[in-house]
Write a protein that holds these residues in place. Structure first.
Motif, PDB file in Angstrom:
ATOM      1  N   ALA A  34      14.155 119.919 101.954  1.00 41.06           N
ATOM      2  CA  ALA A  34      13.526 119.951 103.272  1.00 41.06           C
ATOM      3  C   ALA A  34      12.191 119.217 103.312  1.00 41.06           C
ATOM      4  N   ASP A  35      11.808 118.900 104.525  1.00 42.81           N
ATOM      5  CA  ASP A  35      10.523 118.301 104.845  1.00 42.81           C
ATOM      6  C   ASP A  35       9.443 119.367 104.603  1.00 42.81           C
ATOM      7  N   LEU A  36       8.324 118.992 103.958  1.00 51.27           N
ATOM      8  CA  LEU A  36       7.308 119.995 103.624  1.00 51.27           C
ATOM      9  C   LEU A  36       6.186 120.083 104.664  1.00 51.27           C
ATOM     10  N   ARG A  37       6.273 119.294 105.721  1.00 46.99           N
ATOM     11  CA  ARG A  37       5.196 119.337 106.727  1.00 46.99           C
ATOM     12  C   ARG A  37       5.273 120.614 107.551  1.00 46.99           C
ATOM     13  N   PRO A  38       4.104 121.157 107.928  1.00 46.14           N
ATOM     14  CA  PRO A  38       4.101 122.374 108.736  1.00 46.14           C
ATOM     15  C   PRO A  38       4.616 122.084 110.148  1.00 46.14           C
ATOM     16  N   ALA A  39       5.165 123.121 110.787  1.00 52.10           N
ATOM     17  CA  ALA A  39       5.700 122.954 112.134  1.00 52.10           C
ATOM     18  C   ALA A  39       5.381 124.186 112.961  1.00 52.10           C
ATOM     19  N   SER A  45      14.769 124.107 107.429  1.00 54.23           N
ATOM     20  CA  SER A  45      14.582 124.210 105.992  1.00 54.23           C
ATOM     21  C   SER A  45      15.933 124.435 105.314  1.00 54.23           C
ATOM     22  N   ALA A  46      15.911 124.548 103.976  1.00 53.36           N
ATOM     23  CA  ALA A  46      17.168 124.579 103.231  1.00 53.36           C
ATOM     24  C   ALA A  46      17.354 125.895 102.487  1.00 53.36           C
ATOM     25  N   VAL A  47      18.594 126.266 102.326  1.00 52.17           N
ATOM     26  CA  VAL A  47      18.959 127.447 101.540  1.00 52.17           C
ATOM     27  C   VAL A  47      18.337 127.313 100.142  1.00 52.17           C
ATOM     28  N   GLY A  48      17.692 128.367  99.664  1.00 54.01           N
ATOM     29  CA  GLY A  48      17.097 128.357  98.335  1.00 54.01           C
ATOM     30  C   GLY A  48      15.622 127.985  98.325  1.00 54.01           C
ATOM     31  N   ARG A 132      15.568 127.122 111.329  1.00 56.02           N
ATOM     32  CA  ARG A 132      16.936 126.666 111.128  1.00 56.02           C
ATOM     33  C   ARG A 132      17.132 126.498 109.622  1.00 56.02           C
ATOM     34  N   VAL A 133      18.168 127.152 109.096  1.00 51.40           N
ATOM     35  CA  VAL A 133      18.403 127.122 107.652  1.00 51.40           C
ATOM     36  C   VAL A 133      19.726 126.421 107.367  1.00 51.40           C
ATOM     37  N   VAL A 134      19.646 125.325 106.636  1.00 50.00           N
ATOM     38  CA  VAL A 134      20.819 124.481 106.389  1.00 50.00           C
ATOM     39  C   VAL A 134      21.104 124.428 104.894  1.00 50.00           C
ATOM     40  N   GLU A 135      22.381 124.459 104.547  1.00 50.08           N
ATOM     41  CA  GLU A 135      22.757 124.394 103.133  1.00 50.08           C
ATOM     42  C   GLU A 135      22.796 122.929 102.677  1.00 50.08           C
ATOM     43  N   PRO A 136      22.104 122.580 101.588  1.00 48.68           N
ATOM     44  CA  PRO A 136      22.166 121.205 101.091  1.00 48.68           C
ATOM     45  C   PRO A 136      23.595 120.849 100.656  1.00 48.68           C
ATOM     46  N   LEU A 137      23.950 119.592 100.812  1.00 51.87           N
ATOM     47  CA  LEU A 137      25.315 119.147 100.496  1.00 51.87           C
ATOM     48  C   LEU A 137      25.458 118.840  99.014  1.00 51.87           C
ATOM     49  N   VAL A 212      19.166 118.356 105.967  1.00 51.04           N
ATOM     50  CA  VAL A 212      18.294 118.519 104.804  1.00 51.04           C
ATOM     51  C   VAL A 212      18.740 117.750 103.564  1.00 51.04           C
ATOM     52  N   SER A 213      19.869 117.080 103.618  1.00 53.78           N
ATOM     53  CA  SER A 213      20.304 116.428 102.386  1.00 53.78           C
ATOM     54  C   SER A 213      21.262 115.274 102.634  1.00 53.78           C
TER      55      SER A 213
END
Ligand SMILES: *[C@@H]1O[C@H](CO)[C@@H](O)[C@H](O)[C@H]1NC(C)=O
Ligand SMILES: *[C@@H]1O[C@H](CO)[C@@H](O)[C@H](O)[C@H]1NC(C)=O
Ligand SMILES: *[C@@H]1O[C@H](CO)[C@@H](O)[C@H](O)[C@H]1NC(C)=O
Ligand SMILES: *[C@@H]1O[C@H](CO)[C@@H](O)[C@H](O)[C@H]1NC(C)=O
Ligand SMILES: *[C@@H]1O[C@H](CO)[C@@H](O)[C@H](O)[C@H]1NC(C)=O
Ligand SMILES: *[C@@H]1O[C@H](CO)[C@@H](O)[C@H](O)[C@H]1NC(C)=O
Ligand SMILES: *[C@@H]1O[C@H](CO)[C@@H](O)[C@H](O)[C@H]1NC(C)=O
Length: 265
Positions: A34-39, A45-48, A132-137, A212-213
């Motif tokens: 994921a991108d590390l910039r604040p929002a 962001s990503a699972v894990g 939003r939480v997305v699983e990396p591929l 995210v990936s």
């Protein structure tokens, strides 16, 4: 002068819409996806990965809560009464850290954390924040025949094993592959090669991407020259044919063949 200052303040804090209190969130390092910039308002962001949710100063004197909301339910993640240790609800146990000084919350993300969050005291609450939480591929898998005869049709199917891809594309020997009468893409996941030619041999890569990936895998396709198939068959025919010829010739001259087969006699 004062209204101008107020306007500037509003512009400087886009998260605080309509005068409400806004949460700011960011993904903490290390996180390879994921991108590390604040929002403010929304973060992908990503699972894990670990996300840090921070709140502006809030009026509170007795108790504060972190809460979540989905389409179907709403609940408390953590409640903290100032004179007691923070109380974490079961699904968030062992993967959240609550800071009792600034009330920030860290969560190690799971798939189910894709929901809304807010912070609340007995007096006021922040706006809902969307995480939003997305699983990396993972590396996709290509299924297909690695060898095809010249002039034949073949297809390669790209399967995503972990996560959900938003976008698929193909490369051949490292270059983007474009569709044509000869190269067709079906259902985003499938590459069809119509009437394969020798030039279609090479490394085919399927590239998959989501928020995210990005990941890819490659596959070596070998198109067999038609001559490679025709030549042995032709040779076999010739050999069979001449054997048959010799056989017939021998049958016709049955007797001379018996005594030593002198071809020139
Ligand atoms: C801890 O939180 C849970 C869930 O929000 C709640 O049911 C329980 O009463 C709380 N316990 C205390 C001691 O506050
Ligand atoms: C959290 O850790 C404690 C101690 O290791 C364990 O007893 C508990 O079951 C864990 N909770 C969850 C939800 O995994
Ligand atoms: C909690 O927040 C305060 C103020 O931002 C900070 O100084 C402190 O280090 C934090 N504590 C932890 C355990 O992160
Ligand atoms: C692709 O997936 C593999 C696991 O299948 C993983 O180890 C690798 O880091 C991923 N690559 C990228 C660029 O995310
Ligand atoms: C690969 O080729 C064989 C024989 O030509 C065929 O039976 C098989 O279905 C093919 N597999 C795929 C995935 O197209
Ligand atoms: C293929 O991608 C398009 C947009 O890129 C999308 O509208 C469509 O639903 C996708 N089809 C499949 C089968 O995933
Ligand atoms: C194959 O590629 C070569 C050189 O790149 C080209 O001259 C030839 O016309 C191509 N043949 C076919 C059938 O596409």
């Amino acid at each position: 002068m004062l209204p101008v200052l107020f306007l500037l303040l509003l512009l400087a804090c886009p998260g605080s819409s309509a005068g409400g209190l806004g949460i700011t969130a960011r993904t903490l390092s290390p996180c390879y996806s994921a991108d590390l910039r604040p929002a403010s308002q929304r973060l992908v962001s990503a699972v894990g990965c670990t996300v840090l949710l921070t709140v502006p100063p809030v009026n509170a004197s007795e108790v504060v809560f972190w809460e979540y909301k989905t389409v179907s339910q709403e609940g408390v993640i953590i409640n903290y009464a100032f004179d007691r240790p923070a109380n974490v609800s079961r699904p968030y146990e062992n993967r959240t850290w609550f800071n009792e000084t600034d009330f920030s919350l860290q969560i190690v993300l799971q798939q189910g954390d894709d929901q809304l969050y807010r912070f609340r005291s007995e007096l006021e609450a922040t706006d809902w924040f969307q995480l939003r939480v997305v699983e990396p591929l993972s590396e996709p898998e290509i299924v297909g025949n690695s060898s095809v005869k010249e002039g034949g049709n073949t297809k390669l199917v790209c399967n995503v094993l972990e996560g959900k891809a938003d976008l698929y594309w193909w490369k051949k020997n490292g270059e983007l592959l474009l569709g044509s009468d000869h190269i067709q893409f079906v259902d985003n996941t499938t590459l069809c090669i119509i009437k394969a030619s020798i030039n279609d041999s090479g490394y085919y890569a399927c590239v998959v991407r989501n928020e995210v990936s990005q990941n890819e895998t490659s596959f070596l396709l070998h198109v067999q020259n038609a001559a490679n198939v025709v030549l042995p068959v032709l040779l076999a025919c010739v050999i069979m044919g001449s054997l048959a010829g010799v056989f017939v010739w021998c049958r016709r001259r049955d007797r001379p063949c018996r005594n030593g087969c002198r071809w020139r006699s």
